[in-house]
Scaffold this active site. Structure first.
Site, PDB file in Angstrom:
ATOM      1  CG  HIS A  74      44.767  40.431  42.702  1.00  0.00           C
ATOM      2  ND1 HIS A  74      45.815  39.661  42.223  1.00  0.00           N
ATOM      3  CD2 HIS A  74      44.492  39.971  43.947  1.00  0.00           C
ATOM      4  CE1 HIS A  74      46.162  38.772  43.144  1.00  0.00           C
ATOM      5  NE2 HIS A  74      45.372  38.940  44.201  1.00  0.00           N
TER       6      HIS A  74
ATOM      7  CG  ASP B 214      46.236  40.707  37.978  1.00  0.00           C
ATOM      8  OD1 ASP B 214      45.753  40.303  39.039  1.00  0.00           O
ATOM      9  OD2 ASP B 214      47.455  40.860  37.809  1.00  0.00           O
TER      10      ASP B 214
ATOM     11  CG  ASP C  83      47.296  37.352  39.290  1.00  0.00           C
ATOM     12  OD1 ASP C  83      46.695  37.596  38.224  1.00  0.00           O
ATOM     13  OD2 ASP C  83      47.468  38.222  40.166  1.00  0.00           O
TER      14      ASP C  83
ATOM     15  CG  HIS D  14      46.937  46.336  42.931  1.00  0.00           C
ATOM     16  ND1 HIS D  14      45.579  46.228  42.729  1.00  0.00           N
ATOM     17  CD2 HIS D  14      47.435  45.071  42.843  1.00  0.00           C
ATOM     18  CE1 HIS D  14      45.267  44.960  42.533  1.00  0.00           C
ATOM     19  NE2 HIS D  14      46.365  44.236  42.589  1.00  0.00           N
TER      20      HIS D  14
END
Length: 516
Positions: free
Chosen positions: A187, A185, A273, A150
C-alpha cells in the site's frame, strides 16, 4: 542444525553492524477484533522464530519505552491524541459517536481494549530506534511493531492510529540534515508522504500497488510541492510483480536517490503484504526478494531504521521479518525452521522460505522501463544534497539506561522461552500507568503540529489462529500450536472494503529550515 545461521558472503553488506532490536512481548496481546486482518500477534511469532534461530545473540535487545502524550503530539493534533487516550469499547457507542466519525475510527480502525497503550508501545519503539541511531549507539535499529504509515495528523486510517514513522523521522532530523524514507509495503505510504510533502529535508520513495486499491494515492506524477517538489517519488506497480521486476526498479532508483540526496539516515518500512500469497495483497515477491531491499540498503553503511507495516498472512510475515533481522545482523539463516512455539503454523513444509506462485505478472518491461526513466529524470532535476541553514539543535532525547535490557544480564533466558513463559509475563494486555511515566522525553521541534493510561484492561487470549482456521475463528488453546495444522484457504477482502477511507486533502506544512 546450526541455529545461529551462516555468515553472509563477503562484501560491504557482510561487515558487522551494531543492531538494536526493540520488542515488547505485550504487543502480541492486543487484538483488533474477530475477523480483522491486522494481527499484532504476528510480532510475537516473529520474535519466537528469531529467538530459536539464535539471532538475538548478535544484537542488543531493548524494551521500548512507551511514548508519552506530548511525544505523540509532536505530529498529531492534541484533540486526536486525547481521544485515543480516552475512548474505550464501552464508551464508543454511547457518547463519542461524532468523535469516532471525525477521527475515522470504525470498521477498519476499531476501538479495542488497550488501544492507547498499543499506540504508545509501537511509537516508542520507532522513536527509541531513531534515538539509538542519533547517538551513534547502533548502526541499524529494528522495530517490527512499527511502520504504521497510513495514520494522518488528525485521523486514523488503514489499520493505523499513530504515525510512528513520522515521529521517528522528526527525531532523526535533529541530527541529520536529510532523511530518506523508503516504503516497500504493497500500500502507498500516504501518511508519511503527506507529512513531508513540502520539505526538501525528507525524501519519500514508495513502491506500491496503484489503481483500484487502498488508499488510492501514489500516482507516478505526485512529486511533492513547493520546496519539496521532486522530493516525493512514487513507484506505482500492477498485480503479480515478481522479484526480478521489483529489483529492476528498486536498485537503480534507490542508487540514484542515494547519490543525489545523500541522506544522513534511512528509514525502511518493510511491510510484508507485498509478499506472494498475502491475505490482502496481490504481489508475488518471495521472502528473499523482499529482503533484498534490506540487504541493498544495509550495503550503503548509512544509519538504518527498519520498521514493520502491513502483512496479513501472519506465518509469512514472521518468516520475512525473521529473515530480514538475520540480514541486519549479518547472518544467512537456514531454510529449515528450528522448533519454536508456533511450529505448527509453518506446516506442511516447515521452511523459512515460501516459493512465489505462478500468478501473472502484469508489469510489462516497457511499463517498468518508463517508470524508471521518469523517476530518474525527476531526480536529475534536483540540486545535490540540499543544505540546511545552521540553527541551534533541539535538546537530545534521552533513553533511561535502566530500561535497556542487556543481553549479558538476560543470559540464556531467551533460548528457553515458551508459551507458558509468555503467559506468565503477559498476565494482562497492558499495565496501567501514567502518561509521563518513563516516557521518551524529546522536545518539540519545528513540525506541522500546534503543540495515562486508564485502568487495567482484561486479558485477551489472542492465539491468532484466525488466519489458520477454516472458519476464521480464534483457537482457544495456544498450548497446542505445535500440532501440525492443515493449510487453509484464507479469507480475501475486496478492494471496496479497503477503500472506504479517504486521504485528507490537507497538505501538512513543514519548516524546511528545521535545525539540525
Amino acid at each position: 542444525m546450526d541455529g545461529s545461521g551462516n555468515s553472509l558472503l563477503a562484501g560491504p553488506e557482510s561487515h558487522k553492524k551494531r543492531v538494536a532490536y526493540f520488542y515488547d512481548s505485550k504487543v502480541g496481546n492486543f487484538y483488533y477484533g474477530p475477523g480483522h486482518p491486522m494481527k499484532p500477534h504476528r510480532i510475537r511469532m516473529t520474535h519466537s522464530l528469531l529467538m530459536h534461530y539464535g539471532v538475538h545473540q548478535k544484537m542488543e535487545m531493548l524494551k521500548p519505552i512507551p511514548a508519552r502524550y506530548k511525544d505523540l503530539c509532536r505530529f498529531h493534533e492534541d484533540d486526536y491524541v486525547a481521544f485515543l487516550k480516552t475512548v474505550t469499547p464501552e464508551t464508543q457507542n454511547k457518547k463519542q459517536l461524532r468523535a469516532l466519525k471525525r477521527f475515522n475510527l470504525g470498521e477498519d480502525c476499531p476501538v479495542f481494549d488497550g488501544l492507547y497503550s498499543f499506540c504508545q508501545t509501537y511509537a516508542g519503539g520507532s522513536v527509541g530506534g531513531a534515538v539509538k541511531l542519533n547517538h551513534g549507539h547502533s548502526d541499524i535499529a529494528i522495530n517490527w511493531s512499527g511502520g504504521l504509515h497510513h495514520a494522518k495528523k488528525c485521523e486514523a486510517s488503514g489499520f493505523c492510529y499513530v504515525n510512528d514513522i513520522v515521529l521517528a523521522i522528526l527525531e532523526l532530523l535533529k541530527y541529520h540534515a536529510r532523511v530518506l524514507y523508503i516504503d516497500i509495503d504493497i500500500h502507498h505510504g500516504d501518511g508519511v508522504e503527506e507529512a513531508f510533502y513540502t520539505t526538501d529535508r525528507v525524501m519519500t520513495v514508495s513502491f506500491h500497488k496503484f489503481g483500484d486499491y487502498f488508499p488510492g494515492t501514489g500516482d507516478l506524477r505526485d512529486v511533492g510541492h513547493s520546496e519539496g517538489k521532486y522530493y516525493s517519488l512514487n513507484v506505482p506497480l500492477k498485480d503479480g510483480v515478481d522479484d526480478e521486476s521489483y529489483q529492476s526498479l528498486f536498485k537503480p532508483i534507490i542508487s540514484k536517490v542515494m547519490e543525489v540526496f545523500q541522506p544522513g539516515a534511512v528509514v525502511l518500512q518493510c511491510g510484508a503484504d507485498s509478499l506472494s500469497g498475502d491475505r490482502l495483497g496481490c504481489f508475488n515477491l518471495s521472502v528473499k526478494g523482499h529482503a533484498e531491499c534490506v540487504r541493498f540498503m544495509r550495503s550503503f553503511n548509512v544509519p538504518l531504521l527498519l520498521l514493520g507495516g502491513g502483512g496479513y498472512t501472519i506465518q509469512n510475515v514472521a518468516r520475512c521479518w525473521c529473515y530480514e533481522t538475520g540480514i541486519a545482523v549479518g547472518v544467512e539463516l537456514d531454510d529449515e525452521l528450528p522448533y519454536n512455539d508456533y511450529y505448527g503454523y509453518f506446516g506442511p513444509d516447515y521452511t523459512l522460505h515460501v516459493a512465489p506462485s505462478n500468478m501473472e505478472n502484469r508489469n510489462t518491461k516497457s511499463d517498468l522501463e518508463f517508470t524508471r526513466k521518469y523517476l530518474v529524470e525527476n531526480l536529475s532535476r534536483l540540486h545535490h544534497a540540499p543544505s540546511v541553514p545552521f540553527q541551534e539543535r533541539p535538546p537530545d532525547t534521552e533513553i533511561p539506561e535502566e530500561e535497556e535490557l542487556d543481553m549479558e544480564a538476560r543470559g540464556d533466558r531467551y533460548h528457553k522461552w515458551n508459551m507458558s513463559d509468555w503467559d506468565a509475563e503477559d498476565d494482562t494486555i497492558c499495565h496501567s500507568q501514567e502518561a509521563n511515566a518513563n516516557g521518551v522525553n524529546f522536545p518539540r521541534m519545528a513540525s506541522p503540529t500546534n503543540q495515562e493510561q486508564a485502568n487495567k484492561v482484561k486479558q485477551e487470549e489472542v492465539t491468532e489462529a484466525t488466519s489458520m482456521d477454516e472458519d476464521n475463528e480464534v483457537d482457544e488453546n495456544m498450548t497446542k500450536v505445535t500440532e501440525r495444522h492443515k493449510e487453509i484457504k484464507e479469507e480475501q477482502a475486496s478492494p471496496e472494503q479497503m477503500n472506504n477511507l479517504n486521504i485528507s486533502a490537507q497538505i501538512l506544512l513543514y519548516d524546511s529550515t528545521t535545525s539540525v
